[in-house]
Write an enzyme that holds these catalytic residues in place. Structure first.
Site, mmCIF file in Angstrom:
data_model
loop_
_atom_site.group_PDB
_atom_site.id
_atom_site.type_symbol
_atom_site.label_atom_id
_atom_site.label_comp_id
_atom_site.label_asym_id
_atom_site.label_seq_id
_atom_site.Cartn_x
_atom_site.Cartn_y
_atom_site.Cartn_z
ATOM 1 N N GLU A 30 -23.846 -36.607 31.756
ATOM 2 C CA GLU A 30 -24.383 -37.938 31.457
ATOM 3 C C GLU A 30 -24.153 -38.878 32.640
ATOM 4 O O GLU A 30 -24.951 -39.785 32.893
ATOM 5 C CB GLU A 30 -23.676 -38.532 30.223
ATOM 6 C CG GLU A 30 -23.848 -37.742 28.943
ATOM 7 C CD GLU A 30 -22.813 -38.098 27.856
ATOM 8 O OE1 GLU A 30 -23.046 -37.737 26.697
ATOM 9 O OE2 GLU A 30 -21.757 -38.706 28.165
ATOM 10 N N ASP A 217 -28.822 -34.946 18.653
ATOM 11 C CA ASP A 217 -28.880 -34.005 17.527
ATOM 12 C C ASP A 217 -28.898 -34.782 16.217
ATOM 13 O O ASP A 217 -28.392 -35.899 16.147
ATOM 14 C CB ASP A 217 -27.677 -33.056 17.562
ATOM 15 C CG ASP A 217 -26.367 -33.803 17.715
ATOM 16 O OD1 ASP A 217 -25.988 -34.096 18.857
ATOM 17 O OD2 ASP A 217 -25.755 -34.140 16.692
HETATM 18 N N1 ADE Z 1 -22.397 -36.549 20.706
HETATM 19 C C1 ADE Z 1 -23.604 -35.966 20.630
HETATM 20 N N2 ADE Z 1 -23.816 -35.468 19.390
HETATM 21 C C2 ADE Z 1 -22.716 -35.743 18.664
HETATM 22 C C3 ADE Z 1 -22.313 -35.485 17.339
HETATM 23 N N3 ADE Z 1 -23.094 -34.849 16.490
HETATM 24 N N4 ADE Z 1 -21.088 -35.912 16.953
HETATM 25 C C4 ADE Z 1 -20.277 -36.559 17.803
HETATM 26 N N5 ADE Z 1 -20.597 -36.825 19.069
HETATM 27 C C5 ADE Z 1 -21.807 -36.428 19.500
#
Ligand code: ADE
Length: 259
Positions: A30, A217
């Site tokens: 990132e 996600d």
């Molecule tokens: N960063 C990216 N996806 C995540 C998730 N599902 N839970 C915590 N941090 C994250």
């Protein structure tokens, strides 16, 4: 910015304008696109204690002095030092060493489709809280949740047409059922592993903090989180990178009260 009449061509610094920014980013994938985008360089004389993996990249962008702090790789395991402990430590150390006017915590997050999030969405965070600090004793329960407001940026949100949402933070990528009920009671649209920890330190040291989170996600979807996260990481990081540049360009030349 009004540089009118300045024959030297140097823009006149607006009174009260933000000049020194610390960006906290947990993952190298990132951080590096932003290092490139802003032409930052690694500080060879790190302001941090000798031996820690924390990295400061810095440089100027327009009228801003930008510091991007990445907690680095875990010395024993060689993976990014994600999570609340590292992010709290680097936020503390960066504030002490660099005295920023503003902190920006940028990173990826899981999103909840039930709250309207989709992969690739970018959110500005209004509130941060923890979902994995359960202390069922009066008042300690509230301490555990650790609800904090981000610095409000109504003009930035409007101008850049960004979505605003609440963030819930915990030290796990996955989510237990107990985490899920806490996230629901935090009314969160996005879930990360750093935000509320950065907010805690920023509040302690009285530095305004804003949060830019990009969804990799869908937590309440049918794909396994780790798989979906890794699959989307590169593309979503590119979107985050564009968003952070827009946010920083908007901030340039403005005072905190104009954000
Ligand atoms: N960063 C990216 N996806 C995540 C998730 N599902 N839970 C915590 N941090 C994250």
């Amino acid at each position: 910015m009004d540089g009118g009449g300045d024959q030297s061509g140097q823009a006149q610094k607006q009174k009260g304008a933000i000049s020194n920014i610390v960006i906290i980013i947990a993952m190298q994938s990132e951080a590096l696109p932003l290092v490139d985008r802003f032409h930052l360089t690694e500080d060879p004389h790190s302001p941090f204690p000798q031996g820690v993996p924390w990295v400061r990249y810095h440089g100027s962008y327009k009228d801003l002095n930008i510091n991007l702090i990445w907690p680095g790789k875990d010395p024993a395991l060689g993976v990014d030092s994600v999570g609340t402990i590292s992010s709290a430590l680097v936020t503390y150390a960066a504030i002490q060493a660099l005295h920023p006017d503003l902190i920006i915590n940028a990173g990826t997050a899981g999103g909840f489709k039930a709250k309207g999030a989709s992969v690739g969405d970018i959110f500005i965070i209004s509130d941060c809280a923890f979902h994995d600090r359960r202390i069922p004793i009066p008042v300690f329960d509230l301490y555990g949740v650790g609800l904090r407001k981000a610095f409000e940026t109504p003009n930035l949100v409007k101008e850049l047409n960004l979505q605003v949402a609440k963030l819930s933070t915990g030290d796990s990528l996955d989510m237990t059922q107990q985490d899920e009920s806490s996230i629901i009671s935090n009314d969160a649209t996005v879930k990360d592993m750093e935000g509320a920890a950065v907010a805690y330190v920023a509040e302690l040291l009285k530095v305004p903090a804003i949060f830019v989170k990009a969804v990799t996600d869908i937590v309440d979807g049918d794909k396994p989180t780790a798989e979906e996260f890794l699959q989307n990481l590169a593309a979503v990081t590119a979107a985050l990178d564009v968003a952070v540049e827009k946010v920083i360009s908007f901030i340039n030349g403005k005072s905190l009260s104009e954000l």
